[in-house]
Scaffold this active site. Structure first.
Site, short mmCIF file in Angstrom:
data_model
loop_
_atom_site.label_atom_id
_atom_site.label_comp_id
_atom_site.label_asym_id
_atom_site.label_seq_id
_atom_site.Cartn_x
_atom_site.Cartn_y
_atom_site.Cartn_z
N GLY A 374 0.85 -1.08 0.09
CA GLY A 374 0.02 0.22 0.06
C GLY A 374 0.81 1.15 0.00
O GLY A 374 2.00 1.11 -0.11
N PRO A 375 0.06 2.17 0.06
CA PRO A 375 1.09 3.69 -0.19
C PRO A 375 1.72 3.92 1.03
O PRO A 375 1.35 3.23 2.23
CB PRO A 375 -0.01 4.74 -0.46
CG PRO A 375 -1.53 4.09 -0.76
CD PRO A 375 -1.31 2.67 0.05
N SER A 376 2.99 4.77 0.87
CA SER A 376 3.67 5.17 2.19
C SER A 376 2.80 5.83 3.27
O SER A 376 1.76 6.58 2.94
CB SER A 376 4.76 5.94 1.80
OG SER A 376 5.88 5.40 0.86
N GLY A 377 3.14 5.56 4.28
CA GLY A 377 2.35 6.40 5.61
C GLY A 377 0.65 5.60 6.03
O GLY A 377 0.06 6.18 6.54
N GLY A 378 0.64 4.36 5.13
CA GLY A 378 -0.68 3.80 5.52
C GLY A 378 -0.64 3.13 6.89
O GLY A 378 -1.85 2.64 7.18
N LYS A 380 1.62 0.33 7.59
CA LYS A 380 2.31 -1.05 7.42
C LYS A 380 3.21 -1.21 8.60
O LYS A 380 3.22 -2.31 9.20
CB LYS A 380 2.97 -1.21 6.26
CG LYS A 380 1.92 -0.89 5.02
CD LYS A 380 2.76 -1.27 3.47
CE LYS A 380 3.49 -0.21 3.16
NZ LYS A 380 3.33 1.06 2.91
N GLU A 504 10.24 -4.32 3.88
CA GLU A 504 10.74 -3.76 2.79
C GLU A 504 12.48 -4.18 2.70
O GLU A 504 13.20 -3.16 2.40
CB GLU A 504 10.49 -2.20 2.74
CG GLU A 504 9.13 -1.92 2.75
CD GLU A 504 8.89 -0.49 2.80
OE1 GLU A 504 9.54 0.34 2.22
OE2 GLU A 504 7.80 -0.07 3.41
#
Length: 582
Positions: A374-378, A380, A504
């Site tokens: 998903g997008p950064s800052g979500g 995770k 990551e």
């Protein structure tokens, strides 16, 4: 208001005494040291009396050579006792500070992650180094002087009252004046010393932030900016130092002025009485010598008083850190194996007022691969932190099977988890020390060779002159990103975890390093429950389950094929990264 200040002062005293008790000072050694200090002071009482007798009846015939020998022996004994007292007190002080630092170091290692989110590391380090040193200085340099000074003053006053009570009363006029000076300036010193310790902690924090990131500073041409930050701290410390110097500059001369005025008054008054025959010359000499034995300790007491104010300020911060709630890593049920699924049920999490996760629900199947994308800052990485138990959910629960994971001890839970981050941390030391970090046993070379081979790290390690004994530098700076990742994977393999968490782990690598690291990860993931955070979908398209997280919510879950068909944003991600055409 006065009652509040009085209560705060009383609390400071109690906190200081409690802190010293916590440090478990060697009581017997302390008593011996103080007794020797008292013996040293006791010898000082004899000298003026001997001098009085010598002055009043001086002649060669009246000299008692045995008395002179005994006086010489007393001086030698005084010197020995003084030396031993200084050594023993220094030993006590160093033992106290070592015990305090031991307690602080243990506390720092067991404090929860939220503490470090809210406190600068440099300021925390200042508690361990600077503040404990202030307490040590009080014990080693000023405690004996305080006790012997008090005894010297009391003993000298008693003897002076017997010698001549009238002149003693004149001398005692200085006591209330000196006490008023000490009380007024002492309060100011307490405030200044607290400010000095705060500024020292802030300056230490700047050094701790900047020096490890020297390459970033230089790459950003930020030398001037960081110089100004440091210069500001140095200037503030300088200003506090000047304020402290002003207090010292006032206390010592004022006390000396008062005492010297008394000395002059005593000499004048005593001279008149000697000339009238009310006092002998020997009495006058003895009186002056005893008065000196009062003046010297008074100066030492002023130094003790100012140092005590510093120590009480330091104590406040040390005590606050020691009283902070810590993690008990061994409390709870021991967990040996992970066979059940991990369920995340209706979990919310917020940093203060900022909501990060909301109503998160998913299951991690044992032995399967679950990917979070998903997008950064979500949210995770926050999800990972909750699974690692760095934080507790604001709402909801995480269970292993039907058992909440908080039921298990932190030590046993984390021992079953292998974690590889985007930029894996390495400690300053050798490759061997980094791979074996936290294992707690001697690892044979054949086991090291096995895990490094599986991590595809054996090639570059064998090419190094010192192989496993190669120093990696601070934070592994002497190695490339791909080499650091492979060492981190070898470390995880050596732990043989049942749950694998990959944050990551290949996103910051070049394509060649990524190939090696991905192969190493494939070896690491075999037969293990694996949770992966990924920006590159190519690394997780074969995952058993993919969770799509955006703005703190799970907006889709399923296999790659399922999400590609049903989830618009995932489909966009896949088109951009995998170059898929519809």
């Amino acid at each position: 208001m006065k009652a509040i200040k009085k209560e705060a002062k009383s609390t400071d005293w109690r906190r200081f005494i409690r802190l010293i008790k916590q440090a478990e000072p060697p009581t017997l050694l302390l008593i011996v040291a103080l007794c020797m200090s008292l013996a040293t002071t006791g010898v000082g009482f004899i000298v003026p009396l001997f001098t009085k007798k010598l002055v009043d009846g001086f002649s060669l015939e009246s000299l008692d050579y045995w008395q002179i020998v005994l006086l010489g022996v007393a001086f030698i004994a005084q010197a020995i006792a003084s030396g031993l007292s200084i050594y023993f007190l220094n030993r006590v002080g160093h033992q106290v500070v070592a015990k305090l630092r031991d307690q602080l170091w243990r506390k720092l290692l067991h404090l929860p992650i939220p503490y470090y989110d809210n406190h600068d590391t440099g300021e925390t380090l200042s508690r361990v180094t600077n503040d404990t040193a202030v307490v040590k200085d009080l014990i080693t340099e000023h405690l004996a002087n305080c006790l012997t000074g008090v005894i010297s003053i009391i003993g000298s006053v008693i003897i002076l009252l017997f010698l001549d009570w009238k002149m003693t009363v004149v001398m005692l006029i200085a006591v209330p004046v000196a006490m008023i000076i000490l009380m007024l300036l002492g309060k100011r010193m307490f405030v200044i010393s607290k400010g000095m310790q705060d500024e020292t902690a802030k300056f230490t924090a700047v050094l701790n932030q900047v020096l490890p990131e020297t390459r970033l500073v230089k790459a950003s041409n930020a030398e001037t900016i960081e110089y100004q930050r440091g210069k500001k701290g140095i200037t503030n410390l300088f200003n506090f130092g000047l304020k402290e110097a002003k207090i010292h500059a006032l206390i010592s001369p004022l006390i000396s002025f008062v005492l010297m005025s008394v000395l002059v008054a005593i000499i004048g008054y005593g001279g008149v009485r000697v000339s009238s025959g009310e006092l002998t010359a020997g009495d006058m000499v003895a009186f002056i010598l005893y008065l000196i034995q009062i003046i010297m300790p008074m100066t030492q007491l002023t130094m003790f008083f100012t140092q005590l104010q510093k120590a009480m300020g330091a104590t406040e911060r040390i005590s606050a850190l020691l009283e902070h709630e810590e993690e008990d890593i061994y409390e709870g049920q021991q967990l040996a194996t992970v066979k059940d699924p991990i369920h995340v049920k209706n979990v919310d999490f917020a940093y203060g007022e900022e909501a990060i996760l909301s109503a998160i629900n998913f299951t991690i199947a044992p032995g399967k691969v679950t990917a979070i994308v998903g997008p950064s800052g979500g949210g995770k990485t926050t999800t990972f932190s909750l699974l690692e138990r760095y934080y507790r959910p604001t709402k909801g629960i995480i269970t292993l099977g039907d058992t909440p994971i908080e039921t298990f001890s932190l030590h046993s839970w984390r021992s079953l988890i292998g974690y590889v981050a985007q930029e894996s941390a390495l400690i300053s030391g050798t490759i061997r020390e980094n791979i074996c970090y936290g294992i707690g046993r001697e690892v044979p070379d054949d086991e090291l060779h096995k895990v490094t081979k599986m991590a595809y790290a054996d090639h570059f390690i064998n090419e190094l002159p010192d192989k496993f004994e190669t120093e990696v530098g601070e934070r592994g700076i002497k190695l490339s990103g791909g080499q650091r990742q492979r060492i981190a994977i070898a470390r995880a393999l050596l732990r043989d975890p049942q749950i694998l968490m990959l944050d990551e782990a290949t996103s910051s690598l070049d394509s060649k390093s990524e190939i090696y690291v991905q192969k190493a990860l494939d070896n690491l993931m075999q037969g293990r429950t694996t949770v992966v955070i990924a920006h590159r979908l190519s690394t997780v398209v074969d995952a058993d389950q993919i969770l799509f997280v955006e703005k703190g919510h799970i907006t889709g879950s399923g296999t790659h094929e399922t999400l590609f068909k049903t989830h618009d944003m995932y489909r966009e991600f896949a088109k951009q990264q995998l170059r898929i055409k519809e």
